[in-house]
Design a protein around this motif. Structure first.
Motif, mmCIF file in Angstrom:
data_model
loop_
_atom_site.group_PDB
_atom_site.id
_atom_site.type_symbol
_atom_site.label_atom_id
_atom_site.label_comp_id
_atom_site.label_asym_id
_atom_site.label_seq_id
_atom_site.Cartn_x
_atom_site.Cartn_y
_atom_site.Cartn_z
ATOM 1 N N TRP A 186 0.771 -1.221 0.004
ATOM 2 C CA TRP A 186 -0.154 -0.030 -0.016
ATOM 3 C C TRP A 186 0.765 1.296 0.071
ATOM 4 C CZ3 TRP A 186 -5.493 0.165 1.513
ATOM 5 C CH2 TRP A 186 -6.235 -1.030 1.616
ATOM 6 N N ALA A 187 0.204 2.333 -0.309
ATOM 7 C CA ALA A 187 1.152 3.877 -0.340
ATOM 8 C C ALA A 187 0.135 4.769 0.708
ATOM 9 C CB ALA A 187 1.195 4.001 -1.748
ATOM 10 N N LEU A 188 1.226 5.602 1.141
ATOM 11 C CA LEU A 188 0.414 6.622 1.905
ATOM 12 C C LEU A 188 0.394 7.789 1.008
ATOM 13 C CD1 LEU A 188 -0.538 7.974 4.443
ATOM 14 C CD2 LEU A 188 1.832 8.619 4.983
ATOM 15 N N LEU A 189 -0.830 8.470 0.973
ATOM 16 C CA LEU A 189 -1.003 9.555 -0.112
ATOM 17 C C LEU A 189 -1.418 10.660 0.541
ATOM 18 C CD1 LEU A 189 -3.241 7.354 -2.571
ATOM 19 C CD2 LEU A 189 -0.651 7.773 -2.680
ATOM 20 N N LYS A 190 -1.016 11.995 -0.005
ATOM 21 C CA LYS A 190 -1.394 13.327 0.512
ATOM 22 C C LYS A 190 -2.354 13.850 -0.372
ATOM 23 C CE LYS A 190 0.104 17.762 1.910
ATOM 24 N NZ LYS A 190 1.479 18.830 2.243
ATOM 25 N N VAL A 191 -3.657 13.883 0.056
ATOM 26 C CA VAL A 191 -4.959 14.300 -0.770
ATOM 27 C C VAL A 191 -4.398 15.790 -1.394
ATOM 28 C CG1 VAL A 191 -6.994 14.564 -1.176
ATOM 29 C CG2 VAL A 191 -6.337 12.747 0.170
ATOM 30 N N ARG A 192 -4.574 15.987 -2.792
ATOM 31 C CA ARG A 192 -4.401 17.057 -3.346
ATOM 32 C C ARG A 192 -5.544 17.821 -3.805
ATOM 33 N NH1 ARG A 192 0.893 18.080 -5.469
ATOM 34 N NH2 ARG A 192 0.094 19.262 -7.401
ATOM 35 N N ALA A 193 -6.676 16.950 -4.009
ATOM 36 C CA ALA A 193 -7.949 17.330 -4.853
ATOM 37 C C ALA A 193 -8.905 15.989 -4.546
ATOM 38 C CB ALA A 193 -8.062 17.647 -5.989
ATOM 39 N N ALA A 194 -10.123 16.151 -4.102
ATOM 40 C CA ALA A 194 -10.904 15.074 -4.125
ATOM 41 C C ALA A 194 -12.390 15.558 -4.710
ATOM 42 C CB ALA A 194 -11.441 14.585 -2.551
ATOM 43 N N ALA A 195 -13.286 14.587 -5.077
ATOM 44 C CA ALA A 195 -14.659 15.039 -5.587
ATOM 45 C C ALA A 195 -15.702 14.262 -4.948
ATOM 46 C CB ALA A 195 -14.569 14.755 -7.160
ATOM 47 N N LEU A 196 -16.924 15.034 -4.970
ATOM 48 C CA LEU A 196 -17.990 14.373 -4.405
ATOM 49 C C LEU A 196 -18.731 13.759 -5.523
ATOM 50 C CD1 LEU A 196 -19.490 17.297 -2.026
ATOM 51 C CD2 LEU A 196 -17.606 15.315 -1.185
ATOM 52 N N ASN A 197 -19.377 12.643 -4.915
ATOM 53 C CA ASN A 197 -20.490 12.052 -5.837
ATOM 54 C C ASN A 197 -21.712 11.677 -5.035
ATOM 55 O OD1 ASN A 197 -18.660 11.282 -8.344
ATOM 56 N ND2 ASN A 197 -17.447 10.919 -6.482
ATOM 57 N N TYR A 198 -22.819 11.399 -5.704
ATOM 58 C CA TYR A 198 -24.102 10.943 -4.837
ATOM 59 C C TYR A 198 -23.690 10.059 -4.215
ATOM 60 C CZ TYR A 198 -28.865 11.801 -4.101
ATOM 61 O OH TYR A 198 -30.076 12.255 -3.527
ATOM 62 N N LEU A 199 -22.783 8.951 -4.325
ATOM 63 C CA LEU A 199 -22.392 7.605 -3.727
ATOM 64 C C LEU A 199 -22.104 8.314 -2.307
ATOM 65 C CD1 LEU A 199 -21.626 4.916 -3.448
ATOM 66 C CD2 LEU A 199 -19.405 5.387 -3.942
ATOM 67 N N ASP A 200 -21.592 9.487 -2.132
ATOM 68 C CA ASP A 200 -21.225 10.192 -0.657
ATOM 69 C C ASP A 200 -22.849 10.058 0.184
ATOM 70 O OD1 ASP A 200 -18.477 10.099 -1.017
ATOM 71 O OD2 ASP A 200 -18.859 11.900 -2.336
ATOM 72 N N VAL A 201 -23.564 10.545 -0.364
ATOM 73 C CA VAL A 201 -25.019 10.505 0.160
ATOM 74 C C VAL A 201 -25.557 9.367 0.374
ATOM 75 C CG1 VAL A 201 -27.419 11.600 -0.321
ATOM 76 C CG2 VAL A 201 -25.453 12.968 -1.096
ATOM 77 N N PHE A 202 -25.559 8.439 -0.431
ATOM 78 C CA PHE A 202 -25.906 7.092 -0.203
ATOM 79 C C PHE A 202 -25.242 6.389 0.811
ATOM 80 C CE2 PHE A 202 -27.513 6.471 -4.666
ATOM 81 C CZ PHE A 202 -28.829 6.642 -4.653
#
Length: 342
Positions: free
Chosen positions: A29-45
Motif C-alpha cells: 500500500w501507499a500513503l497519499l497526501k490528498v491534493r483534490a477530491a470530488a463528491l459523488n451521490y455515492l457519498d450521500v448514499f
C-alpha cells in the motif's frame, strides 16, 4: 490529520470535520497526501446507509482522489514518493471476490491523507490538473464504461440522456458529443437544459414539464415510423424508467448504471420486445476506463465540468448541495490551505 467523517448513518449534519489518526500503509500500500477530491451521490448514499452494505465507523467519505505519494510500503511497481497519482476507488480481490470501495467500505479521500493499494494507483499526466483528475473516476469512469466500453456508442447516433446535469450526466453529454452523437440532454428544469446546451448538447429537455415518452413521440415520431432514440441513458430508475422504454428506437439500446431515484421500478415488457431493444447494464469502472478518460483530458479533448471548489472544512456543505440536487457537474474538495471558490 483533518478529515470529514461520520460515526452513524444520517444526513449531512451527521458529518464531522475534525481530527483523526493518520493512516499507515500496509505492505503493498501507499500513503497519499490528498491534493483534490470530488463528491459523488455515492457519498450521500453511504452517509444514509444502503441495504446490504455494512459501513465501518468512523467512516471518512469520498471516493475520488488525486494525490501525491508520500510513502510506499514495499515494491513501488514503477511509482515513487512525490509522484502525482489518481486512485481507482474500487477493488475486487481476485481470490475471494470481496469488493471494496474507497469512502464506502474503507476510509476515503475527504481527508488530508489516505492509503491505497499500489495496484490501484494511476499516474496523472503533466498537463492534467489535480481538480480535473479528481473529477474523473466515479463519474467519468462510470460514464465512459456505460457509453463506450459497454454501450458501443457510434458517431451519427442519437442519444437521450436523463439526469444530464449531475456528475455522471454531464460526463455522458461531453463523451457523447466527443464521439460524434446527436445529444438530447434531459434535466429537471429549463435553466439546466440551457446550461447543457451551452455545454455542447444539441437539444435540452425539461422532463419536469413533459413525460419522456411524450417528448420522444413529439420530437422523433412513433416507434413504427422510425421514432425514438438510438440510445437512451437512464441511471435514475424510479418513475422515469417505464417511459424511457417507450423512447427507444427499434433495435436501439437502453443503458443504465444506477438507480438514484429507485431501484425497483415498474417495467412493461411489451415495449422491450416490440422495439427489439437491447437493455445493457454497466457497473462502475475499471482502471482502463479511468485511464482512457485521463488520456482524453491530457489531449485537450475532454474537460470535466466543475461547478464549485470547496475547502475540506466546508465539504459537508457540498454533500448537502449534492443531496438537494443543486449541483451542475462536480464539486471539488481541496485542502484548506488552498481555499476554494467561496
Amino acid at each position: 490529520m483533518k478529515a470529514l467523517y461520520f460515526t452513524a448513518h444520517g444526513d449531512a449534519d451527521a458529518l464531522v470535520h475534525g481530527e483523526m489518526e493518520r493512516p499507515a500503509p500496509a505492505p503493498g500500500w501507499a500513503l497519499l497526501k490528498v491534493r483534490a477530491a470530488a463528491l459523488n451521490y455515492l457519498d450521500v448514499f453511504t452517509l444514509r446507509g444502503m441495504p446490504g452494505i455494512k459501513v465501518p465507523f468512523p467512516m471518512v467519505t469520498g471516493g475520488d482522489c488525486a494525490a501525491e505519494i508520500v510513502e510506499i510500503n514495499g515494491e513501488g511497481q514503477g511509482f515513487a514518493p512525490g509522484q502525482r497519482v489518481l486512485v481507482n476507488p474500487a477493488h475486487i480481490d481476485d481470490r475471494s471476490g470481496h469488493f471494496e470501495m474507497l469512502g464506502e467500505t474503507r476510509p476515503g479521500a475527504l481527508a488530508e491523507y489516505v492509503v491505497a493499494r499500489v495496484s490501484q494507483l494511476i499516474p496523472i499526466p503533466d498537463h492534467v490538473t489535480d481538480a480535473q483528475a479528481a473529477a474523473l473516476p466515479v463519474a467519468y469512469g462510470t460514464a465512459y464504461r456505460m457509453l463506450v466500453t459497454r454501450g458501443r456508442i457510434a458517431a451519427g447516433e442519437s442519444i437521450l440522456i436523463l439526469g444530464a446535469s449531475g456528475g455522471v450526466g454531464t460526463a455522458c453529454v461531453l463523451l457523447a458529443k466527443l464521439f460524434g452523437l446527436t445529444v438530447t440532454a434531459g434535466a429537471g428544469s429549463a435553466a439546466k437544459g440551457e446550461r447543457l446546451i451551452a455545454l455542447g448538447a444539441d437539444h435540452g429537455y425539461d422532463y419536469s414539464h413533459e413525460p419522456v415518452d411524450a417528448y420522444s413521440r413529439r420530437t422523433t415520431g412513433s416507434l413504427f415510423r422510425g421514432g425514438g432514440f438510438d440510445v437512451v441513458v437512464n441511471f435514475t430508475g424510479g418513475e422515469t424508467w417505464a417511459p424511457s422504454l417507450r423512447a427507444v428506437k427499434r433495435g436501439g439500446r437502453l443503458l443504465t448504471c444506477g438507480a438514484t431515484a429507485g431501484y425497483d421500478p415498474k417495467t412493461d415488457l411489451r415495449f422491450i420486445f416490440t422495439a427489439e431493444m437491447y437493455v445493457r447494464g454497466s457497473t462502475g469502472f475499471t482502471s482502463e476506463d479511468i485511464a482512457a478518460c485521463l488520456g482524453l483530458v491530457a489531449e485537450g479533448r475532454l474537460d470535466p465540468v466543475i461547478d464549485l471548489t470547496l475547502p475540506l472544512s466546508r465539504a459537508a456543505e457540498g454533500v448537502a448541495m449534492l443531496r438537494d440536487r443543486k449541483v451542475f457537474g462536480k464539486i471539488i474538495i481541496v485542502p484548506d490551505s488552498l481555499g476554494g471558490d467561496a
